[in-house]
Design a protein around this motif. Structure first.
Motif, PDB file in Angstrom:
ATOM      1  N   LEU A 191       0.829  -1.201   0.000  1.00  0.00           N
ATOM      2  CA  LEU A 191       0.000   0.000   0.000  1.00  0.00           C
ATOM      3  C   LEU A 191       0.866   1.255   0.000  1.00  0.00           C
ATOM      4  CD1 LEU A 191      -2.720  -1.087   2.593  1.00  0.00           C
ATOM      5  CD2 LEU A 191      -3.086  -0.702   0.142  1.00  0.00           C
ATOM      6  N   ALA A 192       1.902   1.261   0.827  1.00  0.00           N
ATOM      7  CA  ALA A 192       2.779   2.435   0.898  1.00  0.00           C
ATOM      8  C   ALA A 192       3.421   2.721  -0.446  1.00  0.00           C
ATOM      9  CB  ALA A 192       3.852   2.211   1.967  1.00  0.00           C
ATOM     10  N   SER A 193       3.873   1.685  -1.116  1.00  0.00           N
ATOM     11  CA  SER A 193       4.509   1.857  -2.418  1.00  0.00           C
ATOM     12  C   SER A 193       3.538   2.399  -3.453  1.00  0.00           C
ATOM     13  CB  SER A 193       5.092   0.519  -2.884  1.00  0.00           C
ATOM     14  OG  SER A 193       5.632   0.630  -4.189  1.00  0.00           O
ATOM     15  N   ALA A 194       2.339   1.818  -3.501  1.00  0.00           N
ATOM     16  CA  ALA A 194       1.347   2.247  -4.495  1.00  0.00           C
ATOM     17  C   ALA A 194       0.958   3.710  -4.297  1.00  0.00           C
ATOM     18  CB  ALA A 194       0.111   1.357  -4.413  1.00  0.00           C
ATOM     19  N   PHE A 195       0.764   4.116  -3.049  1.00  0.00           N
ATOM     20  CA  PHE A 195       0.388   5.509  -2.779  1.00  0.00           C
ATOM     21  C   PHE A 195       1.531   6.465  -3.112  1.00  0.00           C
ATOM     22  CE2 PHE A 195      -2.645   3.689   0.561  1.00  0.00           C
ATOM     23  CZ  PHE A 195      -3.725   3.738  -0.306  1.00  0.00           C
ATOM     24  N   THR A 196       2.726   6.109  -2.726  1.00  0.00           N
ATOM     25  CA  THR A 196       3.875   6.986  -2.964  1.00  0.00           C
ATOM     26  C   THR A 196       4.111   7.206  -4.447  1.00  0.00           C
ATOM     27  OG1 THR A 196       4.914   6.247  -0.896  1.00  0.00           O
ATOM     28  CG2 THR A 196       6.339   7.282  -2.538  1.00  0.00           C
ATOM     29  N   VAL A 197       4.041   6.133  -5.224  1.00  0.00           N
ATOM     30  CA  VAL A 197       4.235   6.235  -6.669  1.00  0.00           C
ATOM     31  C   VAL A 197       3.190   7.149  -7.299  1.00  0.00           C
ATOM     32  CG1 VAL A 197       4.102   4.936  -8.838  1.00  0.00           C
ATOM     33  CG2 VAL A 197       5.432   4.031  -6.919  1.00  0.00           C
ATOM     34  N   ALA A 198       1.965   7.123  -6.743  1.00  0.00           N
ATOM     35  CA  ALA A 198       0.872   7.931  -7.287  1.00  0.00           C
ATOM     36  C   ALA A 198       0.881   9.375  -6.767  1.00  0.00           C
ATOM     37  CB  ALA A 198      -0.466   7.275  -6.949  1.00  0.00           C
ATOM     38  N   GLY A 199       1.870   9.726  -5.933  1.00  0.00           N
ATOM     39  CA  GLY A 199       1.919  11.077  -5.401  1.00  0.00           C
ATOM     40  C   GLY A 199       0.967  11.297  -4.242  1.00  0.00           C
ATOM     41  N   ILE A 200       0.586  10.204  -3.589  1.00  0.00           N
ATOM     42  CA  ILE A 200      -0.285  10.272  -2.412  1.00  0.00           C
ATOM     43  C   ILE A 200       0.563   9.997  -1.178  1.00  0.00           C
ATOM     44  CG2 ILE A 200      -2.299   9.261  -1.266  1.00  0.00           C
ATOM     45  CD1 ILE A 200      -3.080  10.610  -3.860  1.00  0.00           C
ATOM     46  N   GLU A 201       0.348  10.750  -0.106  1.00  0.00           N
ATOM     47  CA  GLU A 201       1.090  10.498   1.127  1.00  0.00           C
ATOM     48  C   GLU A 201       0.415   9.378   1.915  1.00  0.00           C
ATOM     49  OE1 GLU A 201       2.225  12.584   5.400  1.00  0.00           O
ATOM     50  OE2 GLU A 201       1.599  13.869   3.719  1.00  0.00           O
ATOM     51  N   PRO A 202       1.114   8.263   2.167  1.00  0.00           N
ATOM     52  CA  PRO A 202       0.521   7.191   2.968  1.00  0.00           C
ATOM     53  C   PRO A 202       0.752   7.421   4.459  1.00  0.00           C
ATOM     54  CG  PRO A 202       2.622   6.454   2.077  1.00  0.00           C
ATOM     55  CD  PRO A 202       2.431   7.874   1.619  1.00  0.00           C
ATOM     56  N   LEU A 203      -0.298   7.245   5.240  1.00  0.00           N
ATOM     57  CA  LEU A 203      -0.198   7.332   6.687  1.00  0.00           C
ATOM     58  C   LEU A 203      -0.752   6.012   7.221  1.00  0.00           C
ATOM     59  CD1 LEU A 203       0.426   9.000   9.220  1.00  0.00           C
ATOM     60  CD2 LEU A 203      -1.888   9.940   9.078  1.00  0.00           C
ATOM     61  N   ILE A 204       0.137   5.053   7.484  1.00  0.00           N
ATOM     62  CA  ILE A 204      -0.269   3.683   7.795  1.00  0.00           C
ATOM     63  C   ILE A 204       0.089   3.344   9.237  1.00  0.00           C
ATOM     64  CG2 ILE A 204      -0.065   1.249   7.141  1.00  0.00           C
ATOM     65  CD1 ILE A 204       0.738   2.165   4.339  1.00  0.00           C
ATOM     66  N   GLU A 205      -0.915   2.925  10.009  1.00  0.00           N
ATOM     67  CA  GLU A 205      -0.723   2.553  11.408  1.00  0.00           C
ATOM     68  C   GLU A 205      -1.321   1.165  11.645  1.00  0.00           C
ATOM     69  OE1 GLU A 205       1.007   4.267  13.441  1.00  0.00           O
ATOM     70  OE2 GLU A 205       1.103   6.236  12.464  1.00  0.00           O
ATOM     71  N   ASN A 206      -0.936   0.537  12.758  1.00  0.00           N
ATOM     72  CA  ASN A 206      -1.443  -0.780  13.112  1.00  0.00           C
ATOM     73  C   ASN A 206      -2.097  -0.702  14.488  1.00  0.00           C
ATOM     74  OD1 ASN A 206      -1.639  -3.614  13.964  1.00  0.00           O
ATOM     75  ND2 ASN A 206      -0.303  -4.045  12.224  1.00  0.00           N
ATOM     76  N   ALA A 207      -3.323  -1.228  14.596  1.00  0.00           N
ATOM     77  CA  ALA A 207      -4.072  -1.168  15.853  1.00  0.00           C
ATOM     78  C   ALA A 207      -3.626  -2.222  16.854  1.00  0.00           C
ATOM     79  CB  ALA A 207      -5.567  -1.319  15.590  1.00  0.00           C
TER      80      ALA A 207
END
Length: 370
Positions: free
Chosen positions: A61-77
């Motif tokens: 997910l982080a890679s896909a968002f970054t490539v698309a110019g989207i900032e990923p903010l990913i956390e784990n509960a």
């Protein structure tokens, strides 16, 4: 390898948000107010139920968002409802453009979704759905068919057994709607056999939080109360299958009693090669992550018609009595004779799969270590 595809109509979520394309008048400190690149907040559920969340979903997910110019903010509960809620509150306060969640429970997920809706933030349920919630989209696998594949695998492994063969079911968390769907799919094939006494269901038990330690104790208790007799075990995923196999080994039954699984984890695949586990389910996490990322990217950019074109399925939420736009993917039944296909698809590295005590099994099946 058998591929089942198609959108199933399941017990699932609600669709309907006042503004699918953005946050309306809500201003985001990180994006809406400053004009910076869009932000997608992602809350993964835990690290214990499966290794997939940190080893596969997060980096994909982080890679896909970054490539698309989207900032990923990913956390784990980390399997904690309070932490899940706290992370969501922080992301909503920040004003993320899209919130993608894998809820720990339908109640917790639905509560977060109501808060996001009030803030004008679109929500995507990822892999699990919140019954009675207000998410805009749902991305997952056809989980009824996953359950059917598990039952099919068990029946193939059982072969021609005596009438009344005894089955124990160790199911997933009662708060996870996917676990309910897996069980419902299994019952489509096993139910008539239980009813006709072709098979006898000893007991079916859901395991809180998919906890394999808890699952091991529960399975051992059920087995002992049945006089140590069992002919087959439905284990809802590979972690629970591993717990079951530990008990069977202690009783000299490992490899003699078919055990199902799911997720095609490294440990699960190695158990399949040994013959301790009769099958697993490969759900292409790459496909799921890519589908969810494409959907979130479209929504974050305000391209709602594009997002709707991606979510061509519908999933029925019987609690909310509404349909949610969905992307539902197919899964593969994996048994010992087709583990090799996962190596060919680069799902697993042969060097990892074939290390140690299963080297001879890999040689037998023509899996070349590289």
């Amino acid at each position: 390898m058998r591929r089942l595809r198609g959108a199933a109509s399941c017990a699932v979520l609600v669709l309907f948000v006042t503004s699918c394309g953005g946050k309306g008048d809500a201003q985001s400190p990180g994006t809406a107010a400053s004009g910076d690149k869009p932000v997608v907040g992602v809350i993964l559920p835990d690290r214990e139920s499966s290794t997939r969340w940190e080893e596969q979903d997060r980096p994909m997910l982080a890679s896909a968002f970054t490539v698309a110019g989207i900032e990923p903010l990913i956390e784990n509960a980390d399997g904690d409802e309070a932490k899940f809620s706290s992370i969501a509150d922080e992301m909503i306060e920040r004003g993320v453009d899209v919130l993608m969640t894998t809820p720990l429970s339908t109640e917790g997920g639905a509560t977060v979704e109501r808060k996001a809706k009030q803030a004008g933030i679109p929500v995507i349920n990822y892999d699990r759905i919140s019954l009675g919630g207000t998410a805009d989209y749902y991305v997952s696998f056809d989980n009824l068919n996953v359950g059917e594949l598990q039952a099919e695998g068990l029946l193939q492994c059982l072969g021609a057994v005596k009438p009344g063969a005894q089955i124990i079911e160790i199911q997933g968390s009662p708060t996870d709607n996917n676990a309910t769907l897996f069980a419902d799919g299994q019952r489509r094939k096993l139910g008539p056999m239980y009813d006709s006494s072709a098979l006898r269901l000893v007991k079916s038990q859901a395991i809180d939080r998919w906890d394999p330690v808890l699952g091991k104790g529960v399975f051992e208790q059920i087995l002992n109360s049945n006089g140590g007799k069992v002919d087959g075990v439905v284990a809802a995923n590979d972690a629970l299958a591993g717990a079951v196999i530990e008990v069977l080994k202690d009783k000299g039954l490992a490899g003699r009693v078919p055990v199902t699984g799911q997720d095609a984890t490294l440990a699960g695949l190695r158990a399949v090669l040994r013959g301790d586990q009769c099958m697993t389910i490969h759900k292409p996490i790459r496909d799921e992550a890519q589908a969810a990322a494409r959907l979130a990217i479209a929504v974050a950019r305000g391209d709602i018609s594009g997002a709707d074109d991606l979510a061509t399925g519908n999933t029925r939420d019987l609690v909310s009595r509404r349909d949610v736009k969905s992307v539902l993917l197919g899964a593969d039944l994996v048994m010992r004779d087709n583990v090799r296909a996962l190596v060919a698809q680069s799902v697993v590295k042969s060097a990892d799969l074939c290390a140690g005590d299963v080297a001879a099994d890999c040689d037998e099946l023509g899996i070349v270590v590289s």
